[in-house]
Design a protein around this motif. Structure first.
Motif, PDB file in Angstrom:
ATOM      1  N   MET A 267      19.868  44.265  41.027  1.00  0.00           N
ATOM      2  CA  MET A 267      19.698  43.330  42.148  1.00  0.00           C
ATOM      3  C   MET A 267      20.900  43.398  43.077  1.00  0.00           C
ATOM      4  SD  MET A 267      18.060  40.029  40.159  1.00  0.00           S
ATOM      5  CE  MET A 267      17.742  39.101  41.657  1.00  0.00           C
ATOM      6  N   MET A 268      22.098  43.424  42.505  1.00  0.00           N
ATOM      7  CA  MET A 268      23.319  43.490  43.308  1.00  0.00           C
ATOM      8  C   MET A 268      23.382  44.785  44.110  1.00  0.00           C
ATOM      9  SD  MET A 268      26.166  42.070  40.628  1.00  0.00           S
ATOM     10  CE  MET A 268      26.131  40.395  39.990  1.00  0.00           C
ATOM     11  N   LEU A 269      23.074  45.885  43.442  1.00  0.00           N
ATOM     12  CA  LEU A 269      23.143  47.175  44.123  1.00  0.00           C
ATOM     13  C   LEU A 269      22.121  47.256  45.253  1.00  0.00           C
ATOM     14  CD1 LEU A 269      23.655  49.486  41.018  1.00  0.00           C
ATOM     15  CD2 LEU A 269      25.314  49.057  42.847  1.00  0.00           C
ATOM     16  N   GLY A 274      28.204  42.365  45.132  1.00  0.00           N
ATOM     17  CA  GLY A 274      28.283  41.896  43.753  1.00  0.00           C
ATOM     18  C   GLY A 274      29.525  42.401  43.055  1.00  0.00           C
ATOM     19  N   VAL A 275      29.526  42.314  41.739  1.00  0.00           N
ATOM     20  CA  VAL A 275      30.636  42.819  40.932  1.00  0.00           C
ATOM     21  C   VAL A 275      30.058  43.372  39.635  1.00  0.00           C
ATOM     22  CG1 VAL A 275      31.084  40.501  40.000  1.00  0.00           C
ATOM     23  CG2 VAL A 275      32.842  42.265  39.826  1.00  0.00           C
ATOM     24  N   LEU A 276      30.380  44.621  39.340  1.00  0.00           N
ATOM     25  CA  LEU A 276      29.848  45.316  38.174  1.00  0.00           C
ATOM     26  C   LEU A 276      30.933  45.491  37.111  1.00  0.00           C
ATOM     27  CD1 LEU A 276      27.907  48.246  39.899  1.00  0.00           C
ATOM     28  CD2 LEU A 276      27.019  45.982  39.267  1.00  0.00           C
ATOM     29  N   ARG A 277      30.494  45.539  35.870  1.00  0.00           N
ATOM     30  CA  ARG A 277      31.349  45.947  34.765  1.00  0.00           C
ATOM     31  C   ARG A 277      31.144  47.444  34.606  1.00  0.00           C
ATOM     32  NH1 ARG A 277      35.952  45.438  32.004  1.00  0.00           N
ATOM     33  NH2 ARG A 277      35.724  45.196  29.744  1.00  0.00           N
ATOM     34  N   ASP A 342      29.754  45.646  50.848  1.00  0.00           N
ATOM     35  CA  ASP A 342      29.231  46.355  52.012  1.00  0.00           C
ATOM     36  C   ASP A 342      28.598  47.662  51.554  1.00  0.00           C
ATOM     37  OD1 ASP A 342      28.620  47.112  54.566  1.00  0.00           O
ATOM     38  OD2 ASP A 342      30.642  47.782  55.076  1.00  0.00           O
ATOM     39  N   GLY A 343      27.492  47.554  50.840  1.00  0.00           N
ATOM     40  CA  GLY A 343      26.838  48.746  50.309  1.00  0.00           C
ATOM     41  C   GLY A 343      27.276  49.028  48.892  1.00  0.00           C
ATOM     42  N   ALA A 346      31.338  53.348  44.813  1.00  0.00           N
ATOM     43  CA  ALA A 346      31.339  54.713  44.289  1.00  0.00           C
ATOM     44  C   ALA A 346      31.121  54.732  42.786  1.00  0.00           C
ATOM     45  CB  ALA A 346      32.658  55.398  44.639  1.00  0.00           C
ATOM     46  N   LYS A 347      31.724  53.740  42.081  1.00  0.00           N
ATOM     47  CA  LYS A 347      31.592  53.672  40.627  1.00  0.00           C
ATOM     48  C   LYS A 347      30.590  52.583  40.271  1.00  0.00           C
ATOM     49  CE  LYS A 347      35.946  52.920  39.764  1.00  0.00           C
ATOM     50  NZ  LYS A 347      37.202  52.706  39.012  1.00  0.00           N
ATOM     51  N   THR A 348      29.525  52.952  39.579  1.00  0.00           N
ATOM     52  CA  THR A 348      28.505  51.970  39.224  1.00  0.00           C
ATOM     53  C   THR A 348      28.113  51.999  37.754  1.00  0.00           C
ATOM     54  OG1 THR A 348      26.653  53.450  39.734  1.00  0.00           O
ATOM     55  CG2 THR A 348      27.519  52.101  41.541  1.00  0.00           C
TER      56      THR A 348
END
Length: 487
Positions: A267-269, A274-277, A342-343, A346-348
């Motif tokens: 959803m965030m992507l 958002g903020v990813l682990r 903002d989009g 690079a690391k997901t």
């Protein structure tokens, strides 16, 4: 399994009992670790007053779905009071439906208020054998916001539909009022499943859990099945070390949380905020090195088998398999958090999960989850992410990184302290051990099963996975240091 660490500086601990047990009345508690690491003692008065004020107010119902008819249950360790999640698994035409309620901490925290400021400073709940240091005051985390049984609570309710393969086909998240109908614990759930009398709300948990575990291997999730080294009360005022294997029901329950975190990340992507682990994928040479280690240990690892499948097929109770699992920790280095607004960043990816992942299921115990939930709620309702969330995102990776490092220090120090206490009277004795690591030819790290201790060992000819007889040469409670030599 946490490796023992040595904490710098003296602790002021008096001496170990002849039995190797520790007793608080003799000063053998964990207060020295609390002082040494500068851990918080009390919550600021202003924050406590703010909690009482927000708790006294009625939880707003206008923007919430009434989901109190759902027979949700919580599944946690025995005695837990900070209950973040409640679950219900049902069958539906075409697969399964999971209802997953998460404590809505944001309903009680004023952005920028005293409680918010202190929670940002703490980052997460810290767990020590003699008592936790909570992220939020217990009036909130163990009472008003906790999903305690038979209580109407504010929640962020996830509804996830899965197909027959356990893959999500529909996701919904919204604010709701929920009521848990039972507080279950892992041992009780495992026992009820074995007897064939599970709680109706989770009777499908094994079915869904197995499907999700199969999907994890297909995704390439690098999961380490290591038992957990813990310090627990001995029932007489002291402490003992135990090695706690992970129950299968814990793995199944964790799959529900991981599923939710993966849905949140997608959803965030899709929204670009958002903020990813994140955990980077291991380098090919790292995987090749692990494969060579496995071969030396006599563990068959076919060339075309990826690490996820190879590790999933090993039983870490076997000495050589245990050594491979410990060595595999090198595959999961570089964990961190990635914030973006903002989009897509690079690391997901999270290599341990084999997918993009976000923390959203433990807001009572972890700071970032509260913000991640707000992002997902905004995306699901097709509205803008709240300004207070956008302003905080950039600082979350640093705050969570610091709190993760502190949590790691606390865990290592407590285990090292307990190891030294448990062995202080046994210097000179010999133990059967398994060699876990050998970074050079003259020293390594060994695992002793009774008591369950991981410590350094000197001697020549050490090989990973080898069974050796070792002699205890040092067990210093003051320095929290334990050392063996090859007997």
């Amino acid at each position: 399994m946490a490796a023992a660490g040595t904490s710098p500086g003296g602790t002021g601990v008096a001496a170990a009992l002849p039995t190797g047990r520790s007793r608080p009345e003799l000063g053998l508690d964990f207060s020295a670790i609390r002082a040494e690491l500068g851990l918080p003692v009390d919550y600021p008065t202003a924050a406590l007053a703010e909690v009482e004020q927000t708790v006294a107010q009625q939880v707003p119902t206008g923007a919430r779905v009434d989901a109190t008819d759902l027979p949700l249950v919580t599944v946690d360790p025995p005695g837990a009071k900070d209950l973040d999640q409640a679950v219900l698994v049902r069958r539906r035409r075409g697969g399964y439906r999971i209802h997953y309620a998460i404590a809505d901490v944001a309903a009680f925290v004023v952005p920028g208020g005293a409680l918010d400021v202190e929670a940002r400073r703490r980052g997460q709940t810290l767990y020590l054998p003699d008592g936790n240091i909570p992220l939020h005051p217990t009036r909130l985390s163990e009472d008003a916001a906790s999903l305690l049984p038979d209580q109407v609570r504010a929640a962020v309710l996830w509804t996830i539909d899965l197909d027959f393969d356990g893959l999500p086909v529909r996701i919904d998240v919204r604010r709701a009022l929920v009521r848990s109908v039972a507080q279950l614990d892992y041992d009780g759930v495992q026992r009820s499943l074995r007897l064939g009398v599970p709680h109706p709300s989770i009777e499908l948990l094994p079915e869904v859990g197995r499907l999700r575990r199969e999907q994890a291997v297909l995704r390439g999730a690098i999961e380490l099945g290591l038992p957990e080294q813990q310090v627990e009360s001995d029932g007489g005022g002291g402490w003992r070390l135990v090695l706690r294997p992970r129950l299968v029901v814990e793995a199944w329950n964790a799959e529900i949380s991981l599923l939710t975190g993966m849905c949140a990340a997608e959803m965030m992507l899709s929204a670009g905020i958002g903020v990813l682990r994140t955990v980077p994928d291991p380098e090919p040479e790292t995987v090749a090195g692990l494969r060579r280690s496995a071969t030396r240990l006599g563990v068959h690892w076919p060339v075309d088998t990826p690490p996820a499948a190879a590790l999933a097929g090993l039983d870490p109770i076997r000495p050589e398999a245990l050594a491979v699992h410990v060595a595999a920790t090198r595959l999961l280095r570089g964990a961190g958090y990635t914030a973006f607004g903002d989009g897509a960043p690079a690391k997901t990816n999270h290599a341990g999960i084999g997918a993009s992942y976000a923390h959203v299921t433990a807001p009572l115990r972890r700071l970032v989850d509260r913000y991640s939930a707000e992002v997902c709620l905004a995306v699901a309702s097709d509205r803008g992410v709240p300004e207070w969330v956008q302003e905080a995102l950039a600082g979350l990776p640093s705050a969570m990184g610091s709190s993760d490092r502190m949590a790691g220090q606390v865990e290592r120090a407590c285990i090292a302290q307990a190891q030294a206490w448990s062995l202080a009277s046994r210097v000179g004795e010999e133990f059967a051990a398994t060699v876990l690591r050998v970074p050079n030819g003259t020293a390594g790290e060994v695992f002793v099963a009774d008591p369950p201790v991981i410590a350094r060992c000197s001697g020549t000819g050490l090989g990973e996975g080898q069974q050796v007889q070792v002699r205890l040469v040092e067990a210093d409670p003051l320095r929290r240091d334990v050392a063996f030599e090859v007997a």
